[in-house]
Design a protein around this motif. Structure first.
Motif, mmCIF file in Angstrom:
data_model
loop_
_atom_site.group_PDB
_atom_site.id
_atom_site.type_symbol
_atom_site.label_atom_id
_atom_site.label_comp_id
_atom_site.label_asym_id
_atom_site.label_seq_id
_atom_site.Cartn_x
_atom_site.Cartn_y
_atom_site.Cartn_z
ATOM 1 N N LEU A 184 112.235 87.355 48.731
ATOM 2 C CA LEU A 184 110.877 87.286 48.170
ATOM 3 C C LEU A 184 110.578 88.435 47.208
ATOM 4 O O LEU A 184 109.940 88.255 46.180
ATOM 5 C CB LEU A 184 109.851 87.260 49.320
ATOM 6 C CG LEU A 184 108.381 87.221 48.943
ATOM 7 C CD1 LEU A 184 108.033 85.930 48.207
ATOM 8 C CD2 LEU A 184 107.492 87.351 50.193
ATOM 9 N N CYS B 274 102.995 86.368 50.168
ATOM 10 C CA CYS B 274 103.488 87.663 49.679
ATOM 11 C C CYS B 274 102.441 88.760 49.925
ATOM 12 O O CYS B 274 101.405 88.509 50.536
ATOM 13 C CB CYS B 274 103.798 87.548 48.195
ATOM 14 S SG CYS B 274 102.320 87.113 47.252
ATOM 15 N N CYS B 275 102.718 89.963 49.393
ATOM 16 C CA CYS B 275 101.873 91.111 49.739
ATOM 17 C C CYS B 275 100.436 90.987 49.234
ATOM 18 O O CYS B 275 99.562 91.693 49.733
ATOM 19 C CB CYS B 275 102.512 92.416 49.270
ATOM 20 S SG CYS B 275 102.751 92.496 47.494
ATOM 21 N N VAL B 276 100.162 90.134 48.241
ATOM 22 C CA VAL B 276 98.760 89.987 47.795
ATOM 23 C C VAL B 276 98.077 88.789 48.474
ATOM 24 O O VAL B 276 96.890 88.537 48.235
ATOM 25 C CB VAL B 276 98.623 89.851 46.258
ATOM 26 C CG1 VAL B 276 99.175 91.059 45.550
ATOM 27 C CG2 VAL B 276 99.265 88.567 45.740
ATOM 28 N N PRO C 67 104.166 95.003 42.686
ATOM 29 C CA PRO C 67 103.347 94.016 41.980
ATOM 30 C C PRO C 67 101.869 94.381 42.078
ATOM 31 O O PRO C 67 101.116 93.803 42.854
ATOM 32 C CB PRO C 67 103.649 92.713 42.734
ATOM 33 C CG PRO C 67 103.988 93.159 44.109
ATOM 34 C CD PRO C 67 104.611 94.515 44.011
ATOM 35 N N GLY D 251 100.473 81.689 44.831
ATOM 36 C CA GLY D 251 101.430 82.251 43.873
ATOM 37 C C GLY D 251 102.789 81.564 43.930
ATOM 38 O O GLY D 251 103.121 80.855 44.888
ATOM 39 N N GLY D 252 103.576 81.805 42.877
ATOM 40 C CA GLY D 252 104.865 81.113 42.735
ATOM 41 C C GLY D 252 105.957 81.629 43.672
ATOM 42 O O GLY D 252 106.759 80.837 44.180
ATOM 43 N N GLY D 253 106.011 82.953 43.885
ATOM 44 C CA GLY D 253 107.080 83.522 44.735
ATOM 45 C C GLY D 253 107.116 82.884 46.117
ATOM 46 O O GLY D 253 108.168 82.403 46.574
ATOM 47 N N LYS E 88 111.830 93.914 39.686
ATOM 48 C CA LYS E 88 111.833 93.883 41.153
ATOM 49 C C LYS E 88 113.034 93.063 41.623
ATOM 50 O O LYS E 88 113.565 92.235 40.875
ATOM 51 C CB LYS E 88 110.517 93.309 41.688
ATOM 52 C CG LYS E 88 110.336 91.842 41.421
ATOM 53 C CD LYS E 88 109.150 91.260 42.157
ATOM 54 C CE LYS E 88 109.207 89.743 42.027
ATOM 55 N NZ LYS E 88 107.983 89.055 42.309
ATOM 56 N N ARG F 102 95.397 84.777 49.398
ATOM 57 C CA ARG F 102 94.249 84.963 48.496
ATOM 58 C C ARG F 102 93.306 83.807 48.789
ATOM 59 O O ARG F 102 93.469 82.716 48.275
ATOM 60 C CB ARG F 102 94.725 84.928 47.040
ATOM 61 C CG ARG F 102 95.418 86.220 46.628
ATOM 62 C CD ARG F 102 95.907 86.172 45.213
ATOM 63 N NE ARG F 102 97.078 85.343 45.060
ATOM 64 C CZ ARG F 102 97.814 85.276 43.960
ATOM 65 N NH1 ARG F 102 97.492 86.002 42.906
ATOM 66 N NH2 ARG F 102 98.872 84.507 43.887
HETATM 67 S S1 SF4 Z 1 102.817 89.495 44.507
HETATM 68 FE FE1 SF4 Z 1 102.984 87.326 45.110
HETATM 69 S S2 SF4 Z 1 102.021 86.179 43.475
HETATM 70 FE FE2 SF4 Z 1 102.466 88.225 42.706
HETATM 71 S S3 SF4 Z 1 104.516 88.086 41.721
HETATM 72 FE FE3 SF4 Z 1 104.821 88.725 43.854
HETATM 73 S S4 SF4 Z 1 105.172 86.825 44.945
HETATM 74 FE FE4 SF4 Z 1 104.215 86.250 43.013
#
Ligand code: SF4
Lengths: 174, 285
Positions: free
Chosen positions: B189, B274-276, A121, B153-155, A98, B279
């Motif tokens: 991102l 991010c898209c998930v 993802p 998450g890390g991103g 990505k 949480r």
């Molecule tokens: S969706 Fe979110 S938690 Fe998963 S890899 Fe991407 S940035 Fe990281």
């Protein structure tokens, strides 16, 4: 959606233009920051054959393989993007990850008839499409070891091919 | 151990698994609306795949993303309820069991201060070796003991920013700064569409705590004028899902404004979920 079997044959390439959605079937390798530079060192020292790994027509997915599953990490991290030229030269046809790659990497991909595809993802969905997994090399790296997965329909989209990229200024997502 | 404490452990474990595997109904609707309005088939496909992943994750109780995140705990206490060391132990035990059962990605780093910083001793194999971030406890008006579990998450941490903004007595000055940070972060991102979570307070700690509250209480279907403006301006950036361009860079914005300092400075904490994300799951203990 174009269905693609691995190993990938050269005559497929003209049809794999940016924006093409594909489903991958067969065996793919995985590796990221920790292991890809080590793989390149093996290639440079002519030691890849000793591992039994064949990169001709291969796909490398930039991910760890953990009990939580798999999912793309950013391909533009230095230790990953810098391995793309050597791995393409060694026969890797699709680099899967990505994020935006540099114009220089996109030119190199073109030179070696390789492409870059992005995969969303979507760990739970990918998990449902993995039939087998095994460590192929560097087991000491744990979840970052070089793994081989047998997959059934991994969904991705061609993001860089034939010297062009979906991330370029002026290009619109088809 | 009495029955009540056993219950707490189980409820916390289930909340952690729910946070990691289920998209809220309002998030699913906003994603579905984006699919209807995006002109590009490829962008629609990305959004559809994200939704399909959420459905699969919920059905199979598998994590939506392999970066399962660092647990953050927010405990609300009100009325006659009390927080005892035993209750806190049960909460931590429930978190550990949730991380093992899911399972989360084993991400706890071994070693001394320097070894952990350099990551030179490797990782623990046990997902439950991951220590949650410091718990936050808040007094509330309701007669409840309610825990919110967030998996960060890390991103979004890499693209997040906590910094001062000189407000010049204009909301627009603060907004312009936030939008500029958000556009820069969203472009890098990768896992867009994002949802900016923003806390504005007097100190870095307070701003970060408010940002977490924004993630907990934010609703995709209830947006105030400032939140809408930030989302709209981000969506004009043409970054799009996975950075593939398009109209859907952000799904919504979650903003929480706290008390402010008598000064020309505001401390803003921005986290591009991010898209998930978010949480998050909430449970009455
Ligand atoms: S969706 Fe979110 S938690 Fe998963 S890899 Fe991407 S940035 Fe990281």
């Amino acid at each position: 959606m174009e269905k693609i079997n691995i190993p990938i044959v050269d005559n497929l390439f003209p049809s794999l233009v940016i924006g093409t959605r594909i489903l991958l079937f067969g065996k793919i390798f995985t590796g990221r920051d920790a292991v890809l530079p080590k793989l390149v060192a093996l290639i440079e020292n002519n030691k890849l054959d000793e591992t039994g790994i064949d990169l001709k027509g291969a796909v490398i997915f930039h991910t760890a393989v953990s009990p939580a599953g798999v999912g793309p990490t950013s391909s533009n991290k230095y230790d990953i993007e810098s391995t793309i030229p050597a791995l393409s030269k060694a026969g890797v046809k699709i680099h899967l990850g990505k994020g935006r790659l540099s114009p220089e990497t996109i030119r190199t991909l073109h030179e070696y008839h390789s492409i870059y595809a992005v995969i969303p993802p979507v760990t739970a969905l990918l998990e449902s499409k993995i039939l087998e997994r095994r460590v192929a090399a560097f087991p000491e790296e744990g979840m970052e070891a070089f793994h081989q997965l047998r997959v059934e329909g991994f969904p991705c989209i061609v993001a860089a091919a034939h010297g062009k990229s979906l991330y370029e200024e002026g290009s619109e997502s088809p | 151990m009495n029955q009540n404490l056993n219950d707490i452990q189980l409820k916390v474990k289930e909340a952690l698994i729910r946070a990691s595997t289920v998209f809220s109904a309002d998030k699913k609707s906003v994603l579905s609306r984006a699919i209807e309005t995006e002109p590009s088939p490829n962008v629609r496909w990305v959004l559809e795949t994200i939704l399909e992943n959420a459905d699969t994750a919920e059905k199979t109780r598998r994590p939506t993303c392999d970066d399962t995140g660092i647990p953050h705990l927010f405990l609300e206490v009100g009325g006659q309820n009390s927080v005892t060391p035993d209750i806190l132990r049960q909460i931590y035990q429930g978190v550990a069991e949730g991380m093992q059962e899911l399972p989360c990605r084993p991400m706890a780093v071994k070693g001394s201060d320097v070894q952990r910083l350099e990551q030179s001793m490797g990782l623990f194999d046990d997902p439950a070796a991951l220590v949650p971030a410091p718990i936050r406890i808040q007094l509330v008006e309701e007669n409840v003991l309610r825990l919110h579990v967030l998996m960060q998450g890390g991103g979004p941490e890499i693209r997040g920013k906590t910094y001062r903004v000189f407000h010049q007595h204009k909301m627009s000055a603060i907004l312009d700064e936030i939008v500029a940070w958000a556009i820069e972060g969203a472009g890098l991102l990768g896992c867009t569409p994002c949802t900016p979570a923003i806390g504005i307070g007097r100190t870095h700690y307070e701003a970060a705590a408010l940002m977490l509250e924004a993630m907990i209480h934010g609703r995709f279907d209830q947006q105030n004028a400032i939140e809408q403006e930030i989302t709209e301006r981000l969506n004009q950036s043409n970054i799009g899902p996975l950075g593939l361009k398009g109209q859907t860079t952000a799904l919504a914005t979650f903003l929480r404004v706290g008390p402010q300092r008598a000064s020309g400075v505001r401390i803003v904490c921005l986290r591009l979920c991010c898209c998930v994300e978010p949480r998050v799951a909430s449970v009455l203990l």
